[in-house]
Design a protein around this motif. Structure first.
Motif, PDB file in Angstrom:
ATOM      1  N   ILE A 147       9.770  -7.534  -4.837  1.00  0.00           N
ATOM      2  CA  ILE A 147       8.946  -6.336  -5.036  1.00  0.00           C
ATOM      3  C   ILE A 147       8.806  -6.048  -6.520  1.00  0.00           C
ATOM      4  CG2 ILE A 147       8.723  -3.892  -4.480  1.00  0.00           C
ATOM      5  CD1 ILE A 147      10.793  -4.529  -2.173  1.00  0.00           C
ATOM      6  N   ASP A 148       7.582  -5.758  -6.942  1.00  0.00           N
ATOM      7  CA  ASP A 148       7.313  -5.397  -8.332  1.00  0.00           C
ATOM      8  C   ASP A 148       6.454  -4.138  -8.330  1.00  0.00           C
ATOM      9  OD1 ASP A 148       7.079  -5.467 -11.097  1.00  0.00           O
ATOM     10  OD2 ASP A 148       5.311  -6.751 -11.020  1.00  0.00           O
ATOM     11  N   CYS A 149       7.007  -3.050  -8.807  1.00  0.00           N
ATOM     12  CA  CYS A 149       6.290  -1.776  -8.868  1.00  0.00           C
ATOM     13  C   CYS A 149       6.199  -1.337 -10.327  1.00  0.00           C
ATOM     14  CB  CYS A 149       7.036  -0.688  -8.093  1.00  0.00           C
ATOM     15  SG  CYS A 149       7.228  -1.008  -6.347  1.00  0.00           S
ATOM     16  N   HIS A 150       5.027  -0.890 -10.725  1.00  0.00           N
ATOM     17  CA  HIS A 150       4.932  -0.290 -12.055  1.00  0.00           C
ATOM     18  C   HIS A 150       3.765   0.675 -12.134  1.00  0.00           C
ATOM     19  CE1 HIS A 150       2.161  -3.664 -12.708  1.00  0.00           C
ATOM     20  NE2 HIS A 150       1.635  -2.942 -13.670  1.00  0.00           N
ATOM     21  N   GLY A 153       4.387  10.514  -9.779  1.00  0.00           N
ATOM     22  CA  GLY A 153       4.104  10.761 -11.193  1.00  0.00           C
ATOM     23  C   GLY A 153       4.868   9.777 -12.078  1.00  0.00           C
ATOM     24  N   THR A 154       5.111  10.195 -13.314  1.00  0.00           N
ATOM     25  CA  THR A 154       5.728   9.284 -14.271  1.00  0.00           C
ATOM     26  C   THR A 154       7.227   9.141 -14.081  1.00  0.00           C
ATOM     27  OG1 THR A 154       5.915  11.089 -15.849  1.00  0.00           O
ATOM     28  CG2 THR A 154       3.968   9.677 -16.026  1.00  0.00           C
ATOM     29  N   HIS A 155       7.888  10.159 -13.572  1.00  0.00           N
ATOM     30  CA  HIS A 155       9.341  10.109 -13.416  1.00  0.00           C
ATOM     31  C   HIS A 155       9.693   9.701 -11.979  1.00  0.00           C
ATOM     32  CE1 HIS A 155       9.737  11.893 -17.323  1.00  0.00           C
ATOM     33  NE2 HIS A 155       8.987  12.917 -16.952  1.00  0.00           N
ATOM     34  N   GLY A 156      10.414   8.639 -11.844  1.00  0.00           N
ATOM     35  CA  GLY A 156      10.869   8.201 -10.532  1.00  0.00           C
ATOM     36  C   GLY A 156       9.853   7.430  -9.722  1.00  0.00           C
ATOM     37  N   SER A 157       8.786   6.993 -10.372  1.00  0.00           N
ATOM     38  CA  SER A 157       7.749   6.295  -9.612  1.00  0.00           C
ATOM     39  C   SER A 157       8.232   4.934  -9.111  1.00  0.00           C
ATOM     40  CB  SER A 157       6.486   6.127 -10.456  1.00  0.00           C
ATOM     41  OG  SER A 157       6.757   5.316 -11.581  1.00  0.00           O
ATOM     42  N   THR A 158       9.020   4.243  -9.903  1.00  0.00           N
ATOM     43  CA  THR A 158       9.517   2.926  -9.481  1.00  0.00           C
ATOM     44  C   THR A 158      10.469   3.064  -8.308  1.00  0.00           C
ATOM     45  OG1 THR A 158       9.294   2.095 -11.745  1.00  0.00           O
ATOM     46  CG2 THR A 158      10.667   0.827 -10.246  1.00  0.00           C
ATOM     47  N   ALA A 159      11.372   4.035  -8.366  1.00  0.00           N
ATOM     48  CA  ALA A 159      12.319   4.239  -7.269  1.00  0.00           C
ATOM     49  C   ALA A 159      11.592   4.664  -5.996  1.00  0.00           C
ATOM     50  CB  ALA A 159      13.355   5.296  -7.646  1.00  0.00           C
ATOM     51  N   ALA A 160      10.580   5.517  -6.123  1.00  0.00           N
ATOM     52  CA  ALA A 160       9.810   5.945  -4.951  1.00  0.00           C
ATOM     53  C   ALA A 160       9.056   4.769  -4.344  1.00  0.00           C
ATOM     54  CB  ALA A 160       8.838   7.052  -5.341  1.00  0.00           C
ATOM     55  N   CYS A 161       8.526   3.924  -5.195  1.00  0.00           N
ATOM     56  CA  CYS A 161       7.805   2.739  -4.729  1.00  0.00           C
ATOM     57  C   CYS A 161       8.743   1.795  -3.982  1.00  0.00           C
ATOM     58  CB  CYS A 161       7.165   2.027  -5.923  1.00  0.00           C
ATOM     59  SG  CYS A 161       6.352   0.477  -5.508  1.00  0.00           S
ATOM     60  N   LEU A 162       9.891   1.510  -4.565  1.00  0.00           N
ATOM     61  CA  LEU A 162      10.853   0.607  -3.928  1.00  0.00           C
ATOM     62  C   LEU A 162      11.347   1.161  -2.591  1.00  0.00           C
ATOM     63  CD1 LEU A 162      12.962  -0.536  -7.015  1.00  0.00           C
ATOM     64  CD2 LEU A 162      11.303  -1.889  -5.721  1.00  0.00           C
ATOM     65  N   ASP A 166       0.821  -1.205   0.000  1.00  0.00           N
ATOM     66  CA  ASP A 166       0.000   0.000   0.000  1.00  0.00           C
ATOM     67  C   ASP A 166       0.861   1.265   0.000  1.00  0.00           C
ATOM     68  OD1 ASP A 166      -2.505   1.336   0.085  1.00  0.00           O
ATOM     69  OD2 ASP A 166      -2.228   1.670   2.235  1.00  0.00           O
ATOM     70  N   ALA A 167       1.892   1.272   0.844  1.00  0.00           N
ATOM     71  CA  ALA A 167       2.790   2.432   0.897  1.00  0.00           C
ATOM     72  C   ALA A 167       3.528   2.615  -0.422  1.00  0.00           C
ATOM     73  CB  ALA A 167       3.795   2.273   2.032  1.00  0.00           C
ATOM     74  N   GLY A 168       3.971   1.543  -1.031  1.00  0.00           N
ATOM     75  CA  GLY A 168       4.667   1.623  -2.314  1.00  0.00           C
ATOM     76  C   GLY A 168       3.779   2.153  -3.421  1.00  0.00           C
ATOM     77  N   ALA A 169       2.533   1.696  -3.473  1.00  0.00           N
ATOM     78  CA  ALA A 169       1.609   2.170  -4.509  1.00  0.00           C
ATOM     79  C   ALA A 169       1.296   3.651  -4.321  1.00  0.00           C
ATOM     80  CB  ALA A 169       0.328   1.347  -4.480  1.00  0.00           C
ATOM     81  N   ARG A 170       1.109   4.080  -3.071  1.00  0.00           N
ATOM     82  CA  ARG A 170       0.827   5.502  -2.821  1.00  0.00           C
ATOM     83  C   ARG A 170       2.005   6.386  -3.223  1.00  0.00           C
ATOM     84  NH1 ARG A 170      -1.074   3.904   2.342  1.00  0.00           N
ATOM     85  NH2 ARG A 170       0.828   4.811   3.181  1.00  0.00           N
ATOM     86  N   LYS A 171       3.217   5.966  -2.864  1.00  0.00           N
ATOM     87  CA  LYS A 171       4.402   6.777  -3.219  1.00  0.00           C
ATOM     88  C   LYS A 171       4.598   6.819  -4.728  1.00  0.00           C
ATOM     89  CE  LYS A 171       6.379   8.064   0.656  1.00  0.00           C
ATOM     90  NZ  LYS A 171       6.861   9.366   0.999  1.00  0.00           N
ATOM     91  N   ALA A 172       4.378   5.695  -5.406  1.00  0.00           N
ATOM     92  CA  ALA A 172       4.529   5.673  -6.857  1.00  0.00           C
ATOM     93  C   ALA A 172       3.496   6.562  -7.526  1.00  0.00           C
ATOM     94  CB  ALA A 172       4.403   4.237  -7.371  1.00  0.00           C
ATOM     95  N   ALA A 173       2.280   6.583  -7.000  1.00  0.00           N
ATOM     96  CA  ALA A 173       1.236   7.431  -7.577  1.00  0.00           C
ATOM     97  C   ALA A 173       1.544   8.904  -7.355  1.00  0.00           C
ATOM     98  CB  ALA A 173      -0.111   7.086  -6.962  1.00  0.00           C
ATOM     99  N   GLY A 174       2.116   9.220  -6.210  1.00  0.00           N
ATOM    100  CA  GLY A 174       2.446  10.608  -5.912  1.00  0.00           C
ATOM    101  C   GLY A 174       3.653  11.112  -6.675  1.00  0.00           C
TER     102      GLY A 174
END
Length: 137
Positions: free
Chosen positions: A93-96, A67-76, A57-65
């Protein structure tokens, strides 16, 4: 005069029942210890479910916040921040970032640690998936 014994009465033994408690306690200790270990292992598995869900849940929220640049790194980063050390080593972990739907997803797979060190862990992974809508779309 001869005494007669009452019917149904067992004659007293010389030592009585002394020592019976220690024999029963000694026999029950292994059963009690195994039960406690199994209960604690069940608690570890339940906590693993909680950790996997919270981290996804935390990873998905950070990735959504992010945006398109750096979302995977923020999620991880968010997922690793939420996981304690005993669970971090087994984390998959799989974030996209979703395409047209605009949903960031995070999938976290963990293995519950075993109570006794040296064992590989439980063979069943705990998997949690979370999604959040991407901001700014």
């Amino acid at each position: 005069m001869r005494t007669t014994r009452a019917p149904g009465r067992i004659p007293a033994r010389p030592g009585g029942d002394r020592g019976q408690l220690i024999v029963e306690f000694t026999g029950m200790v292994p059963i009690i210890l195994v039960t406690l270990v199994l209960l604690w292992q069940a608690v570890l598995v339940g906590y693993t479910f909680t950790l996997a869900g919270g981290a996804a849940d935390a990873g998905a929220r950070k990735a959504a916040g992010a945006g398109t640049h750096g979302s995977t790194a923020a999620c991880l980063d968010a997922v690793h921040e939420r996981l304690p050390g005993a669970w971090e080593g087994s984390a998959d972990i799989d974030c996209h970032l979703g395409g047209s739907g605009g949903v960031a997803t995070a999938r976290v797979s963990l293995r519950a640690p075993v109570l006794f060190p040296g064992f590989a862990g439980l063979p069943i992974p705990v998997v949690a998936t979370a999604g959040a809508p991407v901001e700014g779309r």
